[in-house]
Scaffold this motif. Sequence first.
Motif, PDB file in Angstrom:
ATOM      1  N   THR A 122      40.300  78.919  26.052  1.00  0.00           N
ATOM      2  CA  THR A 122      41.742  78.983  26.265  1.00  0.00           C
ATOM      3  C   THR A 122      42.027  78.933  27.760  1.00  0.00           C
ATOM      4  OG1 THR A 122      42.034  80.309  24.266  1.00  0.00           O
ATOM      5  CG2 THR A 122      43.825  80.329  25.883  1.00  0.00           C
ATOM      6  N   VAL A 123      42.854  77.987  28.156  1.00  0.00           N
ATOM      7  CA  VAL A 123      43.157  77.772  29.570  1.00  0.00           C
ATOM      8  C   VAL A 123      44.434  78.510  29.947  1.00  0.00           C
ATOM      9  CG1 VAL A 123      43.715  76.040  31.324  1.00  0.00           C
ATOM     10  CG2 VAL A 123      42.019  75.526  29.544  1.00  0.00           C
ATOM     11  N   HIS A 138      52.137  76.814  22.502  1.00  0.00           N
ATOM     12  CA  HIS A 138      51.370  77.091  21.292  1.00  0.00           C
ATOM     13  C   HIS A 138      50.147  76.179  21.233  1.00  0.00           C
ATOM     14  CE1 HIS A 138      50.432  77.990  17.122  1.00  0.00           C
ATOM     15  NE2 HIS A 138      51.347  78.950  17.154  1.00  0.00           N
ATOM     16  N   GLN A 139      48.968  76.767  21.011  1.00  0.00           N
ATOM     17  CA  GLN A 139      47.730  75.991  21.007  1.00  0.00           C
ATOM     18  C   GLN A 139      47.735  74.910  19.935  1.00  0.00           C
ATOM     19  OE1 GLN A 139      44.026  78.128  21.178  1.00  0.00           O
ATOM     20  NE2 GLN A 139      44.859  79.719  22.491  1.00  0.00           N
ATOM     21  N   ASN A 140      48.377  75.179  18.801  1.00  0.00           N
ATOM     22  CA  ASN A 140      48.419  74.175  17.737  1.00  0.00           C
ATOM     23  C   ASN A 140      49.172  72.927  18.182  1.00  0.00           C
ATOM     24  OD1 ASN A 140      46.930  75.702  15.976  1.00  0.00           O
ATOM     25  ND2 ASN A 140      48.707  76.576  14.915  1.00  0.00           N
ATOM     26  N   ASP A 141      50.212  73.111  19.006  1.00  0.00           N
ATOM     27  CA  ASP A 141      50.972  71.959  19.499  1.00  0.00           C
ATOM     28  C   ASP A 141      50.092  71.067  20.364  1.00  0.00           C
ATOM     29  OD1 ASP A 141      53.185  72.959  18.216  1.00  0.00           O
ATOM     30  OD2 ASP A 141      54.035  73.897  20.008  1.00  0.00           O
ATOM     31  N   ASP A 326      39.313  87.308  33.550  1.00  0.00           N
ATOM     32  CA  ASP A 326      39.913  87.145  32.226  1.00  0.00           C
ATOM     33  C   ASP A 326      41.038  86.115  32.205  1.00  0.00           C
ATOM     34  OD1 ASP A 326      41.714  88.607  33.678  1.00  0.00           O
ATOM     35  OD2 ASP A 326      42.031  90.166  32.171  1.00  0.00           O
ATOM     36  N   ILE A 327      41.461  85.616  33.376  1.00  0.00           N
ATOM     37  CA  ILE A 327      42.489  84.566  33.393  1.00  0.00           C
ATOM     38  C   ILE A 327      41.860  83.177  33.520  1.00  0.00           C
ATOM     39  CG2 ILE A 327      44.196  86.111  34.418  1.00  0.00           C
ATOM     40  CD1 ILE A 327      43.785  84.528  37.061  1.00  0.00           C
ATOM     41  N   LEU A 328      40.526  83.122  33.538  1.00  0.00           N
ATOM     42  CA  LEU A 328      39.825  81.855  33.723  1.00  0.00           C
ATOM     43  C   LEU A 328      39.370  81.274  32.388  1.00  0.00           C
ATOM     44  CD1 LEU A 328      37.657  82.844  36.814  1.00  0.00           C
ATOM     45  CD2 LEU A 328      39.891  81.729  36.795  1.00  0.00           C
ATOM     46  N   PRO A 329      39.250  79.930  32.312  1.00  0.00           N
ATOM     47  CA  PRO A 329      39.569  78.950  33.344  1.00  0.00           C
ATOM     48  C   PRO A 329      41.070  78.865  33.605  1.00  0.00           C
ATOM     49  CG  PRO A 329      39.019  77.842  31.298  1.00  0.00           C
ATOM     50  CD  PRO A 329      38.743  79.291  31.083  1.00  0.00           C
ATOM     51  N   LEU A 330      41.391  78.577  34.858  1.00  0.00           N
ATOM     52  CA  LEU A 330      42.775  78.538  35.315  1.00  0.00           C
ATOM     53  C   LEU A 330      43.112  77.114  35.743  1.00  0.00           C
ATOM     54  CD1 LEU A 330      45.158  80.564  36.033  1.00  0.00           C
ATOM     55  CD2 LEU A 330      44.314  80.418  38.381  1.00  0.00           C
ATOM     56  N   GLN A 331      44.225  76.598  35.244  1.00  0.00           N
ATOM     57  CA  GLN A 331      44.644  75.244  35.606  1.00  0.00           C
ATOM     58  C   GLN A 331      45.997  75.276  36.287  1.00  0.00           C
ATOM     59  OE1 GLN A 331      44.383  72.325  32.467  1.00  0.00           O
ATOM     60  NE2 GLN A 331      45.643  70.842  33.542  1.00  0.00           N
ATOM     61  N   ASN A 332      46.126  74.464  37.324  1.00  0.00           N
ATOM     62  CA  ASN A 332      47.393  74.342  38.030  1.00  0.00           C
ATOM     63  C   ASN A 332      48.409  73.642  37.130  1.00  0.00           C
ATOM     64  OD1 ASN A 332      49.339  74.333  40.002  1.00  0.00           O
ATOM     65  ND2 ASN A 332      48.237  72.987  41.416  1.00  0.00           N
ATOM     66  N   ILE A 351      40.323  76.195  38.390  1.00  0.00           N
ATOM     67  CA  ILE A 351      39.330  77.159  38.862  1.00  0.00           C
ATOM     68  C   ILE A 351      38.508  77.587  37.656  1.00  0.00           C
ATOM     69  CG2 ILE A 351      38.928  79.382  39.985  1.00  0.00           C
ATOM     70  CD1 ILE A 351      41.635  79.131  41.323  1.00  0.00           C
ATOM     71  N   ASN A 352      37.179  77.532  37.805  1.00  0.00           N
ATOM     72  CA  ASN A 352      36.285  77.878  36.703  1.00  0.00           C
ATOM     73  C   ASN A 352      35.268  78.918  37.149  1.00  0.00           C
ATOM     74  OD1 ASN A 352      36.823  75.875  34.326  1.00  0.00           O
ATOM     75  ND2 ASN A 352      36.940  74.628  36.181  1.00  0.00           N
ATOM     76  N   PRO A 353      34.884  79.820  36.240  1.00  0.00           N
ATOM     77  CA  PRO A 353      33.880  80.836  36.579  1.00  0.00           C
ATOM     78  C   PRO A 353      32.483  80.234  36.600  1.00  0.00           C
ATOM     79  CG  PRO A 353      34.468  81.013  34.267  1.00  0.00           C
ATOM     80  CD  PRO A 353      35.363  79.946  34.850  1.00  0.00           C
ATOM     81  N   THR A 354      31.541  80.952  37.187  1.00  0.00           N
ATOM     82  CA  THR A 354      30.134  80.562  37.167  1.00  0.00           C
ATOM     83  C   THR A 354      29.312  81.742  36.659  1.00  0.00           C
ATOM     84  OG1 THR A 354      29.488  81.350  39.372  1.00  0.00           O
ATOM     85  CG2 THR A 354      30.602  79.204  39.254  1.00  0.00           C
TER      86      THR A 354
END
Length: 467
Positions: A122-123, A138-141, A326-332, A351-354
Motif C-alpha cells: 500500500t502506497v 479506494h484501492q479497488n478503484d 510505516d508511511i513507506l513506500p511514499l509517493q509524491n 521513497i522506499n525502505p531498505t
Amino acid sequence: MQLSTTNLVTSFILGLSVVRKVLGLSPSLHCDYDTFDTTDVVILGGGAAGTYAAVQLHRQNRTVALIEKQGRLGGQVNTFLEQERGISVEYGVSHYMNEDVTTELFDYLGIPYYHGTVPKETVTHFDFETGRLLEEQHQNDTAQAIQVYKQHLAQYPYLEDGFSLPDPVPEDLVLPFGSFATKYGIEKAVASLSVGMGSVLDIPTIYVMKHYGLGVFKNDFLFTSHKNNQEIYDTAEAVLGSSVLLSSRALAIQRTRENNVEICVKTPTGTRLLHAKYLMITLPPTLDNLRSTGLDLTREETALFSELAPIGFYVALVRIAGLQRDILPLQNAAANDTTYRVAQLPGIWDINPTAIHDLFIVEYGSDIVLPDDLVYDQLLKALDRLRDAGFITGEGRPELIRFANHSPFYPHVQGKAIHEGFYGRLNGLQGKTNTFWAGSTFHVPDSTSIWRSTRKILADLTANLST
C-alpha cells in the motif's frame, strides 16, 4: 649505404602510410596513439546492452573491445554493501524478468539466482510541494483502473519486442497518456504508472505501455542469490579480461568503408587506436553523448537523434534518522490534481525502505537533465517538508550515502513523430556505416528487455561478420 636522419623519418612515415592503406585505415582520423589493435567489434557503453553483447560475442570466439567511461561495468546497476553487517542494498536495478535470456546469461556467468515476486504494498501519497499527506483513494478503484489498462496493453503484444511497430501506428499508442487515461476512464491508474516516465500526462502512451508492460504485471522475477547485482557485471568483466577498457572514452570515430571502423580511445594507460569491422553503440544516443565520442555522424543519424528528448532520473541512498517507516513506500502526489494526482516535476518520485533501518532509496525525476548538486539540494528541501509534517523526528539533516545519475534516461519523441514513422527510420539505421545500435532507446530501460532486444540485434551483426 647509411641513411640520413631525414631519410629514416621519411621512410618510417611512408611505411606507416603503406600499413594504413593495407589495413584500410582512414588518413583523416587524427589519433596520437600509443598502441594499435584490431578487433571484430568495438562496443561503446558497458551497461546492460554493451556487456551482454560483449559476452555473447566472446562466447562465439569473436574479438571485441568494450569501452566504458566508468571504472566498472553495469550501467544502472548500483549495489551498496555495508561491510560490518554484510547487508547489501540495490538502489539501481533490483530484479530481472524470468526469461530464457536472463537464465542463460546467469548460468553462463555462474551467477546463482532464485525466483520471486515483488510484493504489492500500500502506497502512501504525500504532496512534497505543500507538505500535505493525501487521503488515500479506494484501492479497488485503482485496481480496477489498472485492470482496464492491462486489457488495452494486451492488444499490443509487439511492444514486448522493441519498436517494431505496424504502419500506421495505432492512434491510441501516440495519444498523450493523460488523454488515453481520460478516454478509457483509467485516471486512477495514472499515478501508479508515473514513476520513471517524466511528465506522464504528456508523454505518448506507447512509452508507458513499454515501461509498464506485460512482463511487469506477470510479477515473475529472478533475484541474485548473493543479493549483489554488481556481481553479474564483475563476473562478466573477469570473463572478458583485457577486452574491457574501463575509465576510457572514445576521442574520435571514423567509419570509412565496408568492414572498416577506426576508434581513437583514451585509456588510463595511454591512447589506443582500434581498427574494427563493426561498431556497436549502446549508450543513450543523444547528440551530446554521440558528439562527445567524436563519432562521424551522418546527416540521417543527426536528424533522427536530434528528435530524442531524454528525461532526468536520479537515485539517492539517504540516511534519514527518525523517518517513520510505516508511511513507506511514499509517493509524491499533487493535492490540487484531483483527477490524476500526478506531482509536477522536477521533484521526488518516491521513497522506499531498505533492509537497513535508517537507510532509504529516494528516486527523483525531471523533464530535462539537471546538475547533480541542484538535484541533491532540491531533494533535501523536499525532505524538510516531511520533517515539517512530523514524519521525520530524528536529529540532524539527512545524509547522502550514495548518488546515481541515470540521465539521460529513456529518450523519447513526440506522438506526431511516432505516427510519421520515426521508429521505422530509427530501426533502419541498423548495420548502416558498419554500425549497430542497442540499449533502452531501442526498447525500454529494463535489463531483461534490453538483453532480449540486443540478442536479436546481435544475430544480424554476427551474420554480417560471417559473410
